[in-house]
Design a protein around this motif. Structure first.
Motif, mmCIF file in Angstrom:
data_model
loop_
_atom_site.group_PDB
_atom_site.id
_atom_site.type_symbol
_atom_site.label_atom_id
_atom_site.label_comp_id
_atom_site.label_asym_id
_atom_site.label_seq_id
_atom_site.Cartn_x
_atom_site.Cartn_y
_atom_site.Cartn_z
ATOM 1 N N PRO A 1 0.813 -1.230 0.000
ATOM 2 C CA PRO A 1 0.000 0.000 0.000
ATOM 3 C C PRO A 1 0.841 1.272 0.000
ATOM 4 C CG PRO A 1 -0.935 -1.605 1.511
ATOM 5 C CD PRO A 1 0.394 -2.149 1.086
ATOM 6 N N LEU A 2 1.952 1.295 0.744
ATOM 7 C CA LEU A 2 2.819 2.472 0.753
ATOM 8 C C LEU A 2 3.481 2.669 -0.605
ATOM 9 C CD1 LEU A 2 4.615 2.285 4.238
ATOM 10 C CD2 LEU A 2 2.659 3.692 3.566
ATOM 11 N N ARG A 3 3.878 1.569 -1.246
ATOM 12 C CA ARG A 3 4.497 1.655 -2.567
ATOM 13 C C ARG A 3 3.530 2.239 -3.593
ATOM 14 N NH1 ARG A 3 9.083 -1.851 -3.386
ATOM 15 N NH2 ARG A 3 9.713 -2.720 -1.390
ATOM 16 N N LEU A 4 2.316 1.713 -3.588
ATOM 17 C CA LEU A 4 1.323 2.193 -4.548
ATOM 18 C C LEU A 4 1.004 3.663 -4.324
ATOM 19 C CD1 LEU A 4 -1.093 -0.885 -4.607
ATOM 20 C CD2 LEU A 4 0.550 -0.210 -6.385
ATOM 21 N N ALA A 5 0.910 4.081 -3.042
ATOM 22 C CA ALA A 5 0.640 5.486 -2.743
ATOM 23 C C ALA A 5 1.790 6.377 -3.209
ATOM 24 C CB ALA A 5 0.399 5.663 -1.248
ATOM 25 N N ALA A 6 3.023 5.901 -3.019
ATOM 26 C CA ALA A 6 4.185 6.683 -3.444
ATOM 27 C C ALA A 6 4.197 6.857 -4.960
ATOM 28 C CB ALA A 6 5.472 6.015 -2.973
ATOM 29 N N TRP A 7 3.962 5.784 -5.687
ATOM 30 C CA TRP A 7 3.952 5.875 -7.141
ATOM 31 C C TRP A 7 2.758 6.699 -7.640
ATOM 32 C CZ3 TRP A 7 7.634 5.368 -10.547
ATOM 33 C CH2 TRP A 7 8.757 4.618 -10.205
ATOM 34 N N GLU A 8 1.670 6.676 -6.891
ATOM 35 C CA GLU A 8 0.528 7.526 -7.246
ATOM 36 C C GLU A 8 0.899 9.001 -7.109
ATOM 37 O OE1 GLU A 8 -4.066 8.449 -5.749
ATOM 38 O OE2 GLU A 8 -3.006 6.665 -5.023
ATOM 39 N N ARG A 9 1.607 9.345 -6.031
ATOM 40 C CA ARG A 9 2.057 10.734 -5.874
ATOM 41 C C ARG A 9 2.999 11.122 -7.005
ATOM 42 N NH1 ARG A 9 2.472 14.745 -2.115
ATOM 43 N NH2 ARG A 9 1.514 13.500 -0.458
#
Length: 327
Positions: free
Chosen positions: A275-283
């Protein structure tokens, strides 16, 4: 057969070379990827030069990042033709990595390539940029807001720092970059820095508490720089620490934390949950200007990676090094 950078460690010491390998030599994994681009990070520099015992198994194909296309998959989340990105998970340390034309990995380690980016752009960002996004997310979650004051980015001309400056500017923060490269001030201002300070202001031993200045900090440097950044952080501020370019030591006191309520946020990119990875790439997909990606990244071929790794550790590299593994 495929080309790869291979690190070996015979009795005479570590060797690094470009070799042609057979796919039967690939490690276990449930997804096979045709790699398009990789990149060089600080950890890759340590591994390739042997400056630090980063590599745990030999022989090893280094490269903690890759972007490419799934060729075959036994994992439920991935099918042939999917575009994917890999960051961390011990790849390039205990499992063959991205400085190769082919990789075999665990599907759980992969995230989809954001539609906003090409494979090359994703590697111009790489673990450094993804870590920068994790740091920005951590500061925002800690309640740091643009109206609270300036945000400091240390090691600002490096991979993490460059992307952090751009992301923080996009998020509305007033960004101050710290660097030892005075000639790169125009570069940092192009990325979004409102001001640039000499790293010498932070890199020497300092006071346990200093004048309050920073609402937040993204630190990729460690050692005295991190200690001074904490000592200068304003009441209730937060410091996201993710690197050790100056050193792994932390010569500080508890005073900023118990007298000003400063929070030190450790940011790990290697084992960060999905979840943190996906949020980072979303940003990154939302906030990182594609035009700035071209400013941040410079491209080399696979055979040039060993020499570039040495330059990276010597502080001769600005921004990101993109590796086209197919040339």
């Amino acid at each position: 057969m495929f080309n790869a950078i291979l690190i070996e460690k015979p009795e005479t010491g570590q060797t690094v070379s470009l070799q042609s390998l057979d796919e039967s030599q690939l490690p276990e994994g449930d997804v096979t990827i045709d790699v398009a681009f990789s990149t060089l990070n600080f950890k890759d520099g340590l591994a390739i030069t042997g400056s630090s015992p980063v590599v745990r198994k030999f022989p090893m194909v280094p490269g903690i990042d890759l972007a490419g296309t799934v060729r075959s998959s036994e994992h439920a989340d991935w099918k042939p033709g999917d575009k994917v990105v890999l960051n961390g998970w011990g790849v390039g340390e205990t499992h063959w990595g991205g400085l190769a034309q082919v990789a075999r990995l665990k599907g759980d380690w992969l995230v989809p390539l954001p539609a906003a980016f090409t494979e090359r752009q994703a590697m111009a960002i790489g673990t450094a940029g993804y870590t920068a996004a994790l740091c920005v997310d951590a500061l925002v979650k800690a309640g740091v807001t643009p109206d609270q004051g300036e945000v400091l980015v240390t090691g600002a001309t490096g991979g993490v720092g460059s992307v952090a400056v751009a992301l923080l500017k996009k998020a509305g923060f007033t960004v101050v970059g710290s660097t030892g490269k005075a000639a790169e001030e125009d570069y940092l201002r192009q990325l979004g820095a409102a001001a640039v300070i000499d790293r010498a202001e932070l890199s020497a031993p300092g006071k346990p508490l200093a004048k309050e200045r920073w609402a937040g900090v993204v630190d990729a440097v460690g050692s005295h720089t991190l200690a001074n950044a904490c000592a200068q952080t304003r009441y209730g501020g937060a410091v996201a620490a993710c690197g050790l370019a100056q050193g792994a030591d932390f010569p500080a006191t508890v005073m900023p934390f118990i007298l000003r309520g400063v929070r030190l946020l450790g940011v790990d990119s290697v084992m960060a949950p999905r979840p943190l990875r996906l949020a980072a790439w979303e940003r990154l997909a939302r906030d990182l200007d594609p035009a700035l990606i071209e400013v941040i990244g410079a491209e080399i071929g696979l055979a040039e990676a060993p020499a570039a790794a040495a330059d990276l550790l010597a502080g001769k590299v600005r921004g990101r090094v993109i590796v086209d593994v197919n040339r």
